[in-house]
Write an enzyme that holds these catalytic residues in place. Sequence first.
Site, short mmCIF file in Angstrom:
data_model
loop_
_atom_site.label_atom_id
_atom_site.label_comp_id
_atom_site.label_asym_id
_atom_site.label_seq_id
_atom_site.Cartn_x
_atom_site.Cartn_y
_atom_site.Cartn_z
N LYS A 112 85.22 13.99 -15.41
CA LYS A 112 86.09 12.84 -15.62
C LYS A 112 87.45 13.33 -16.44
CE LYS A 112 82.79 9.55 -14.68
NZ LYS A 112 82.45 8.27 -14.40
N LYS A 195 78.01 13.66 -4.16
CA LYS A 195 77.02 12.64 -4.29
C LYS A 195 77.43 11.03 -4.18
CE LYS A 195 77.10 11.00 -9.26
NZ LYS A 195 76.35 10.03 -10.12
N LYS A 198 78.98 4.99 -7.30
CA LYS A 198 79.49 3.80 -7.53
C LYS A 198 80.95 3.81 -7.76
CE LYS A 198 75.93 2.21 -10.74
NZ LYS A 198 75.72 1.96 -12.15
P1 ATP Z 1 78.71 7.03 -11.20
O1 ATP Z 1 78.66 8.11 -10.08
O2 ATP Z 1 80.06 6.17 -10.66
O3 ATP Z 1 79.30 7.62 -12.39
P2 ATP Z 1 76.24 6.28 -10.75
O4 ATP Z 1 76.27 5.93 -9.20
O5 ATP Z 1 75.85 7.77 -11.03
O6 ATP Z 1 77.50 6.12 -11.04
P3 ATP Z 1 74.44 5.20 -12.88
O7 ATP Z 1 74.42 3.79 -13.38
O8 ATP Z 1 75.24 6.28 -13.70
O9 ATP Z 1 75.57 5.23 -11.52
O10 ATP Z 1 73.31 6.01 -12.27
C1 ATP Z 1 71.84 5.29 -12.48
C2 ATP Z 1 70.84 5.93 -11.82
O11 ATP Z 1 71.02 6.38 -10.31
C3 ATP Z 1 70.68 7.36 -12.41
O12 ATP Z 1 69.31 7.74 -12.85
C4 ATP Z 1 71.26 8.38 -11.52
O13 ATP Z 1 70.73 9.74 -11.69
C5 ATP Z 1 70.84 7.63 -10.11
N1 ATP Z 1 71.85 8.03 -9.30
C6 ATP Z 1 73.16 8.01 -9.16
N2 ATP Z 1 73.84 8.38 -7.98
C7 ATP Z 1 72.59 8.93 -7.33
C8 ATP Z 1 72.50 9.53 -6.02
N3 ATP Z 1 73.73 9.75 -5.27
N4 ATP Z 1 71.35 10.08 -5.60
C9 ATP Z 1 70.23 10.03 -6.43
N5 ATP Z 1 70.47 9.42 -7.48
C10 ATP Z 1 71.44 8.64 -8.18
#
Ligand code: ATP
Length: 329
Positions: A112, A195, A198
Amino acid sequence: MKKRLFSGVQPSGNLHLGNYLGAIKQWVELQKDNEAMFCIVDLHAITVPQDPAELRKKTLEIAKIYLAAGIDPGKATLFVQSHVKEHTELAWILNTLTKIAELERMTQFKDKSQKDGKEGIGAGLLTYPTLMAADILLYDTAVVPVGKDQSQHIELTRTLAKRFNDRFGEMFVIPEGKLSKEGALIMGLDDPTKKMSKSATSEYNYIALTDDAETVKKKIKKAVTDSGSEIVYADEKPALKNLLNIYALLSNKKPEVIAGEYVGKGYSDFKNGLAEVIVNFLAPFQARLKNISDEEVLVVLKAGAEKAGSLAEQKMRQVRERVGFLANY
Ligand code: ATP
Ligand code: LTN
């Protein structure tokens, strides 16, 4: 013996299959034999600017998603992070035990800050992991089921727990992370080297839990694939491997078995099959989601905050005493 479990999701952006397969799907299994607490981490969400009305709406929506995914409020405690003030209090104390270098080393912070520069991002993004550590340590958590991207934050949580214990005497349980086997890191549909996220710029990166059947079909059709035409589960085919992992997790079959079912068939058959499996999961999930009322969720969250609040209060009384704060009575 039942173990204490803690995990959370931020009420920002659209929840996607990565969040479900990496985190929430495990929670549903784990809540059966453990003492689980599932939090909606709104204090974490405001580390990037949020529209207040939208944040409130998202917080309710995430709670509904937990319920529709199968989290049972009879078994697990569901609550909103900001409803339990002790999270911020413990985070402050942990901040005083954390080195700036430890925070600057976090991949999420580095990503970030590289994007927007240190002048452009708030201090909350730097101290984000100490708040996460507070969430976990406040409840004597033994197990933290999360996606792989959170492993580094859990490692820091362990370090801070040990540091506090060494300095002030035994206080915190040293927690362990728990990753899903095939779901720990679901990759972006448009780029299998990053990955699923969101905050991705293109909506073709993810399948949102609220996507309808047409959208799912369109996105899967556009998903990046590897060279060659056979359906095999191998590291050399990262895009296909990711799609097979999604297929496997949603159909409860092994990815190799699914690949076997597509011998002699091509990508187009495979993608049709995958889209069908996703829609078959999402349609009943979305139907449950639609039937959950705001009132119902608010009742669950209120009970959850009372339960979590009482645990947090007891723990913080001990922490304050150890740190040396004068008792207020
Ligand atoms: P961003 O990537 O936009 O920062 P995020 O998609 O990681 O957000 P979070 O609310 O931070 O969303 O994550 C919620 C849960 O989902 C966490 O346990 C995180 O590890 C899991 N997670 C997020 N993205 C993935 C992914 N691509 N594969 C597996 N688990 C994920
Ligand atoms: N940082 C996590 C969300 C989170 C969390 C937690 C996860 C905040 N507090 C405590 C597990 C335990 C993320 O997914 N980005």
